[in-house]
Design a protein around this motif. Structure first.
Motif, PDB file in Angstrom:
ATOM      1  N   ASN A  83      29.094 -62.096  -2.998  1.00 52.17           N
ATOM      2  CA  ASN A  83      28.377 -60.936  -3.493  1.00 52.17           C
ATOM      3  C   ASN A  83      29.353 -59.776  -3.428  1.00 52.17           C
ATOM      4  O   ASN A  83      29.756 -59.367  -2.338  1.00 52.17           O
ATOM      5  N   ASP A  94      16.097 -56.065   1.305  1.00 53.27           N
ATOM      6  CA  ASP A  94      16.082 -57.288   0.491  1.00 53.27           C
ATOM      7  C   ASP A  94      16.869 -58.426   1.126  1.00 53.27           C
ATOM      8  O   ASP A  94      16.843 -59.547   0.634  1.00 53.27           O
ATOM      9  N   ARG A  95      17.557 -58.152   2.247  1.00 54.19           N
ATOM     10  CA  ARG A  95      18.461 -59.159   2.787  1.00 54.19           C
ATOM     11  C   ARG A  95      17.726 -60.398   3.291  1.00 54.19           C
ATOM     12  O   ARG A  95      18.285 -61.496   3.326  1.00 54.19           O
ATOM     13  N   LEU A 132      27.430 -62.634   1.895  1.00 49.60           N
ATOM     14  CA  LEU A 132      26.371 -61.690   1.571  1.00 49.60           C
ATOM     15  C   LEU A 132      26.903 -60.330   1.149  1.00 49.60           C
ATOM     16  O   LEU A 132      26.312 -59.645   0.324  1.00 49.60           O
ATOM     17  N   LYS A 158      21.062 -49.313   1.097  1.00 43.82           N
ATOM     18  CA  LYS A 158      22.126 -50.240   1.488  1.00 43.82           C
ATOM     19  C   LYS A 158      22.760 -49.723   2.778  1.00 43.82           C
ATOM     20  O   LYS A 158      23.675 -48.907   2.745  1.00 43.82           O
ATOM     21  N   PHE A 210      17.758 -63.481   0.987  1.00 41.26           N
ATOM     22  CA  PHE A 210      18.996 -64.258   1.010  1.00 41.26           C
ATOM     23  C   PHE A 210      19.046 -65.146   2.256  1.00 41.26           C
ATOM     24  O   PHE A 210      19.448 -66.311   2.179  1.00 41.26           O
ATOM     25  N   VAL A 212      24.117 -55.959  -0.201  1.00 42.65           N
ATOM     26  CA  VAL A 212      22.700 -56.223  -0.412  1.00 42.65           C
ATOM     27  C   VAL A 212      21.856 -55.094   0.188  1.00 42.65           C
ATOM     28  O   VAL A 212      22.163 -54.571   1.259  1.00 42.65           O
ATOM     29  N   GLN A 213      20.798 -54.726  -0.502  1.00 47.07           N
ATOM     30  CA  GLN A 213      19.905 -53.708   0.024  1.00 47.07           C
ATOM     31  C   GLN A 213      19.291 -54.184   1.338  1.00 47.07           C
ATOM     32  O   GLN A 213      18.905 -55.337   1.488  1.00 47.07           O
ATOM     33  N   VAL A 271      16.416 -65.229  -4.972  1.00 43.90           N
ATOM     34  CA  VAL A 271      17.644 -64.448  -5.159  1.00 43.90           C
ATOM     35  C   VAL A 271      18.893 -65.319  -5.265  1.00 43.90           C
ATOM     36  O   VAL A 271      19.894 -64.896  -5.844  1.00 43.90           O
TER      37      VAL A 271
END
Length: 453
Positions: free
Chosen positions: A276, A284-285, A243, A15, A288, A280-281, A194
Motif C-alpha cells: 500500500n 479503516d485499518r 499496510l 490517517k 485490512f 490507511v485511514q 478491502v
C-alpha cells in the motif's frame, strides 16, 4: 478535575500513526474525568470530531502555546515538545514526559543512511532532547519494564534518583511508570472488503500475511519478502501485504525503495508481495487486519530491538491474529511465553519461511494461537494501559525534587538552540550542503514542502 494539555508532534486526522494514536487515546481516557485539549505541532485535519478540544500550534508560536500552558494544570508531551516550546522548560505546571519511544536508539539505525556527520548530529540531538526531558519533567511514561530499567539508568546519571525522589517512593513509581501502547476494548467488526477479491492479485480465498504500520530502517522487510517469495512457489495462495509505506509525518526511508526493488527482482511484486503506497485511514485499518490470516513483524538484531515496543503488535492482538515475529524484543518474549504465534532468529530466511507456513496452514496451531491471543489481548486495552497516567493526573503533583524552578534541574551545558525557525533551517541547510552536497539540500526542501501540504 484537572485541565490537561496533551502535545504530540504527529498529524491528527483520518490517517494517524502511532504517536498521534497514543495521544488521542490518552486524551479520550483523561477526558472522562478532566478537561482536555489535544494539541498537534504539525497538521490538524479539518472536520475531526473528538470528545475533547483540538488545537494546532506550530513550533515558534510561543504565545499560542503559552495560553495553553497558563490554562493547564498538567501538560503531557512526547517527542521534541520541550525543545519546540521553551515554556515547558520553565513552567510551574506539572509536566509529564511520554518517552515510550527511545528516539536516540532509533536514530542509531535511521541515521545509517546519512553521512557520518549527519548521523552523529541526529543521534546527538535526540539524546540531548531526551536528557533535557528526563532532567526537567515531573513524571515519565515508558512502554515496558525493559524500557523502565533503561530509563532509570538515564535518570540516575542525571541526578533524578536522589533522596527526595526515593524517600517516600522507594520503587520510584511516582517518577516513572510503565504505560504501554494500548488497543480498543471494542472488538473490530468487518465492514467492507478491502483486500481479498478486491486488490488485483489477491484472491478471495488467499491467505494474507499483514505487515501493520510503516517501513523503517530498523525493520527487516527484505528477509520477509524472500521468505514469502520462496513459500509462494509451493503455496501460491500466500500473499504478503504491507499496510503502509509512507508515514504521514515522517520522510520516506531508503528501505522502502529497497523493499520494492527486491520484490520486483524476485518476481514477487504484485504477485505474492503487495505494498500500500500511502497510509490507511485509522478508522479503516480493521478491515485490512480482519481479512488477514496472520500478522508479521521482522527486524534486525541490535540495541534498538532490545528496548523497542512494536505498536503494530497491538493491532494484531486487537484483530485476534496469530503472529510471526523476529526474536529479541519484549513482544517476542510475550509471544513465546503466551503461545501467540512463533518467533524466529533475525535474518533467517529458512526459519521464517517454515514459521509462516505453520501459522498459515497448521489449523490446530492456529486455533490454539487465536485462543491465546483472545485471552492476552484484554491486558492491553487502553483503559488498562493508561491507568497509571489516569491515576497520576487524579492526584497530580510535582516530582519530589522539584524546587519551584525547573532551571535548577537543567543538565549542564544544555543547548539553547531552537530546533525550528529560519536560523535552524539555515544551519541545517549549510550542514547538509557541506556534508552531503546540493542534492541533499534540495531533497530535504522537497520533503519539507510535501509534509506541509
Amino acid at each position: 478535575m484537572s485541565r490537561v494539555v496533551i502535545l504530540t508532534g504527529d498529524p491528527i486526522g483520518k490517517k494517524m500513526a502511532g504517536p498521534a494514536i497514543r495521544s488521542w487515546n490518552m486524551a479520550t481516557e483523561l477526558a472522562k474525568e478532566n478537561e482536555v485539549t489535544l494539541v498537534t505541532s504539525t497538521n490538524l485535519e479539518d472536520g475531526v470530531e473528538a470528545p475533547f478540544a483540538l488545537r494546532q500550534v506550530r513550533p515558534g508560536e510561543n504565545d499560542a502555546f503559552g495560553e495553553l500552558e497558563r490554562w493547564a494544570d498538567v501538560i503531557v508531551f512526547q517527542g521534541h515538545g520541550m525543545s519546540q516550546f521553551p515554556v515547558l522548560r520553565t513552567t510551574d505546571r506539572i509536566v509529564v514526559a511520554d518517552i515510550y519511544d527511545p528516539m536516540h536508539l532509533e536514530m542509531l539505525e535511521q541515521g545509517r543512511e546519512q553521512p557520518r556527520a549527519t548521523w552523529n548530529l541526529q543521534v546527538t540531538k535526540a539524546r540531548d532532547a531526551l536528557n533535557e526531558q528526563l532532567a526537567l519533567a515531573d513524571f515519565f511514561l515508558c512502554a515496558s519494564e525493559r524500557q523502565r530499567l533503561f530509563y532509570l539508568g538515564h535518570l540516575a546519571s542525571l541526578g533524578r534518583i536522589n533522596p527526595a525522589t526515593y524517600e517516600s517512593d522507594p520503587h520510584l513509581a511516582r517518577l516513572i511508570d510503565v504505560v504501554p501502547f494500548g488497543l480498543s476494548s471494542t472488538k473490530p467488526v468487518h465492514s467492507k472488503d478491502v483486500l481479498r477479491g478486491v486488490l488485483p492479485g489477491i484472491g478471495a480465498d488467499d491467505r494474507v500475511l499483514i505487515w501493520g504500520g510503516g517501513l523503517y530502517s530498523w525493520f527487516d522487510p527484505k528477509t520477509l519478502i524472500r521468505a514469502v517469495a520462496n513459500l509462494a512457489q509451493r503455496r501460491p495462495e500466500v500473499k504478503l501485504f504491507f499496510l503502509g509505506t509512507r508515514h504521514p509525518g515522517v520522510a520516506e526511508m531508503g528501505i522502502v525503495k529497497e523493499s520494492f526493488d527486491l520484490a520486483r527482482e524476485l518476481g514477487a511484486l504484485d504477485a505474492s508481495v503487495f505494498f500500500n503506497e500511502t497510509w490507511v485511514q485509522f478508522a479503516d485499518r480493521h478491515n485490512f487486519l480482519l481479512e488477514s490470516a496472520a500478522g508479521v513483524s521482522t527486524h534486525m538484531s541490535h540495541v534498538e530491538t532490545t528496548f523497542a515496543f512494536r505498536t503494530r503488535i497491538l493491532d494484531y492482538l486487537w484483530a485476534n491474529l496469530p503472529m510471526v515475529v523476529t526474536e529479541g524484543d519484549s513482544f517476542a518474549e510475550l509471544i513465546e511465553a503466551e503461545g501467540l504465534g512463533l518467533t524466529v532468529p533475525a535474518q533467517d530466511v529458512a526459519a521464517l519461511e517454515a514459521a509462516l507456513e505453520r501459522v498459515l496452514f497448521d489449523e490446530a496451531f492456529v486455533a490454539e494461537s487465536r485462543a491465546n491471543v483472545e485471552r492476552v489481548r484484554e491486558q492491553f486495552t487502553w483503559e488498562r494501559t493508561l491507568a497509571p497516567l489516569v491515576e497520576f493526573v487524579r492526584t497530580a503533583q510535582h516530582a519530589a525534587d522539584y524546587t519551584g524552578d525547573r532551571r535548577d534541574l537543567a543538565p549542564k551545558g544544555a543547548s539553547s538552540r531552537k530546533p525550528y525557525g529560519l536560523a535552524h533551517d539555515v544551519r541545517m541547510a549549510w550542514h547538509h550542503l557541506v556534508n552531503a552536497g546540493p542534492g541533499a539540500v534540495l531533497s530535504r526542501v522537497r520533503g519539507r514542502l510535501t509534509r506541509r501540504r
